[in-house]
Design a protein around this motif. Structure first.
Motif, short mmCIF file in Angstrom:
data_model
loop_
_atom_site.label_atom_id
_atom_site.label_comp_id
_atom_site.label_asym_id
_atom_site.label_seq_id
_atom_site.Cartn_x
_atom_site.Cartn_y
_atom_site.Cartn_z
N SER A 1 0.85 -1.19 0.00
CA SER A 1 0.00 0.00 0.00
C SER A 1 0.88 1.24 0.00
CB SER A 1 -0.97 -0.02 1.17
OG SER A 1 -0.35 0.45 2.34
N LEU A 2 2.04 1.18 0.68
CA LEU A 2 2.97 2.30 0.66
C LEU A 2 3.48 2.53 -0.76
CD1 LEU A 2 4.08 4.18 2.86
CD2 LEU A 2 6.15 2.81 2.87
N LEU A 3 3.71 1.43 -1.48
CA LEU A 3 4.18 1.54 -2.86
C LEU A 3 3.16 2.24 -3.74
CD1 LEU A 3 6.30 0.86 -4.98
CD2 LEU A 3 5.26 -1.41 -5.22
N GLY A 4 1.87 1.87 -3.54
CA GLY A 4 0.81 2.53 -4.30
C GLY A 4 0.77 4.01 -3.99
N GLU A 5 0.90 4.33 -2.71
CA GLU A 5 0.87 5.73 -2.30
C GLU A 5 2.07 6.51 -2.82
OE1 GLU A 5 0.02 6.23 1.97
OE2 GLU A 5 -0.83 4.23 1.84
N LEU A 6 3.20 5.80 -2.95
CA LEU A 6 4.40 6.45 -3.46
C LEU A 6 4.21 6.85 -4.93
CD1 LEU A 6 7.29 7.31 -2.78
CD2 LEU A 6 8.06 5.03 -3.41
N ALA A 7 3.61 5.95 -5.69
CA ALA A 7 3.34 6.26 -7.10
C ALA A 7 2.44 7.50 -7.20
CB ALA A 7 2.69 5.06 -7.78
N THR A 8 1.44 7.56 -6.32
CA THR A 8 0.55 8.74 -6.29
C THR A 8 1.34 9.99 -5.88
OG1 THR A 8 -1.18 7.24 -5.58
CG2 THR A 8 -1.65 9.60 -5.39
N ALA A 9 2.22 9.81 -4.89
CA ALA A 9 3.00 10.95 -4.39
C ALA A 9 3.86 11.56 -5.50
CB ALA A 9 3.89 10.50 -3.23
N ILE A 10 4.36 10.71 -6.38
CA ILE A 10 5.17 11.22 -7.49
C ILE A 10 4.30 12.06 -8.41
CG2 ILE A 10 6.48 10.54 -9.56
CD1 ILE A 10 7.42 8.05 -7.88
N ARG A 11 3.11 11.55 -8.72
CA ARG A 11 2.19 12.31 -9.58
C ARG A 11 1.81 13.64 -8.93
NH1 ARG A 11 -2.34 9.42 -9.69
NH2 ARG A 11 -1.41 7.38 -9.34
N ARG A 12 1.58 13.60 -7.62
CA ARG A 12 1.11 14.81 -6.93
C ARG A 12 2.24 15.68 -6.39
NH1 ARG A 12 -3.62 12.06 -3.38
NH2 ARG A 12 -4.98 11.44 -5.10
N ARG A 13 3.46 15.26 -6.62
CA ARG A 13 4.64 16.03 -6.20
C ARG A 13 4.61 16.34 -4.71
NH1 ARG A 13 7.62 18.80 -9.67
NH2 ARG A 13 7.53 17.91 -11.74
N GLU A 14 4.60 15.27 -3.93
CA GLU A 14 4.52 15.46 -2.48
C GLU A 14 5.90 15.53 -1.80
OE1 GLU A 14 0.19 13.20 -2.06
OE2 GLU A 14 1.93 12.32 -1.09
N PHE A 15 6.95 15.77 -2.57
CA PHE A 15 8.29 15.75 -1.96
C PHE A 15 8.77 17.14 -1.62
CE2 PHE A 15 7.78 12.15 -4.78
CZ PHE A 15 7.94 11.13 -3.87
N ILE A 16 9.51 17.22 -0.54
CA ILE A 16 10.16 18.47 -0.17
C ILE A 16 11.65 18.17 0.05
CG2 ILE A 16 8.11 19.53 0.87
CD1 ILE A 16 9.39 18.84 3.62
N VAL A 17 12.46 19.20 0.08
CA VAL A 17 13.89 19.00 0.24
C VAL A 17 14.38 19.81 1.44
CG1 VAL A 17 16.16 19.34 -0.83
CG2 VAL A 17 14.23 18.57 -2.23
#
Ligand code: C2E
Ligand code: CA
Ligand code: CA
Ligand code: CA
Length: 277
Positions: free
Chosen positions: A25-41
């Motif tokens: 489920s984390l993997l599925g959410e990660l794919a979504t996170a990439i689409r939604r640009r949920e990363f910060i630096v």
């Protein structure tokens, strides 16, 4: 006893199933996170050990989920690597770094930011033209972006060589990351075109503590220096470690002694206070 044994095995099986479901489920959410640009630096200051000045930072990615929870890279980077999802994350990190720090980098040409690359990034080399376009548009010089190549998961040293050679021709400096934690570290030193070596925290931890590892640390420094590489120590937490490293001629260090990884605005303030520029 039999009943206890069976119950324990069932529990174990249950635990394994639960863990792998969670990962899925984390993997599925990660794919979504990439689409939604949920990363910060966040940016961890890098300090010149001889002068005490801040010379730049290492960019470290975090996953900020919509529920406010922050996932550490230790958890999602390996997951991304194992599932072919690392390259879009790397591209987003590069985009964020250039967007957030282009003003600082353009104003101070001696500042540099180190970006982490995974084996897949290096083997494909796709990040290079992507990065070149962004840097040019932002007016940032390529030599202000350092690349950290981890030996984790390296499969093909020949492909890696090609990309890293191109990267250096474009002006980037290349560091081997987490040095000493892989199985063929010394081989990589021979095979890859490098400018710098990052001593892993596990070696820095042993400074001042008697152990088999602490006898290795000075030799890593000597090998790096004899190959003409800059040396960066990571995970420096105590003054005693910084003193030892400085006295051994290590050029740069980062760690909680100087600063934790900081959000952009805080890093820029830190840099302004502590750089020589
Ligand atoms: P790393 O490249 O070895 O980065 C150093 C890690 O040590 C960072 O953890 C940093 O926050 C932590 N650290 C720094 N100073 C200290 C200290 O004094 N004490 C302690 N205990 N820890 C310290 P972080 O940010 O959780 O990153 C973990 C790993 O995730 C990184 O290890 C790197 O391998 C990977 N990573 C982070 N960002 C990226 C990225 O953008 N791309 C890729 N491919 N990997 C990344
Ligand atoms: Ca790194
Ligand atoms: Ca490292
Ligand atoms: Ca490390």
């Amino acid at each position: 006893f039999l009943a206890v044994g069976v119950a324990t095995s069932l529990l174990m099986v249950g635990l394994v199933v639960w863990l792998s479901r969670r990962r899925l489920s984390l993997l599925g959410e990660l794919a979504t996170a990439i689409r939604r640009r949920e990363f910060i630096v966040h940016y961890q200051p890098i300090i010149d050990l001889q002068t005490g000045a801040c010379v730049g930072a290492e960019a470290l990615v975090r996953w900020r989920r919509p529920n406010g929870e922050t996932v550490r890279p230790d958890i999602f980077i390996p997951l991304a690597e194992e599932n072919g999802l690392i390259e879009p994350i790397t591209h987003q990190v590069i985009e964020i770094v250039v967007a957030e720090l282009k003003d600082l980098l353009a104003a101070d040409r001696s500042a540099h930011i180190a970006v982490n690359l995974s084996a897949q990034d290096i083997q494909s080399g796709r990040f290079l033209p992507f990065m070149a376009t962004l840097l040019e548009a932002a007016g940032v010089r390529p030599d202000q972006l350092w690349l950290e190549a981890t030996e984790r998961g390296f499969i093909d040293a020949k492909l890696a060589r090609v990309t890293l050679e191109k990267a250096r021709q474009s002006g980037h400096a290349v560091a081997i990351d987490d040095f000493g934690t892989g199985y063929s570290s010394l081989q990589y030193l021979q095979d890859l075109p490098l400018d710098a070596l990052k001593i892993d925290k596990s070696f820095v931890d042993t400074i001042g503590i008697d152990s088999a590892t602490s006898t290795i640390t000075p030799h890593i420094i000597d090998i790096a220096k004899s190959l003409g590489l800059s040396v960066v120590a990571e995970g420096v937490e105590r003054q005693e470690q910084a003193d030892y490293l400085a006295q051994r001629g290590v050029h740069y260090a980062q760690g909680w002694l100087f600063s934790r990884p900081l959000p952009k605005a805080e890093f820029v303030a830190f840099y302004r206070r502590q750089s020589n520029g």
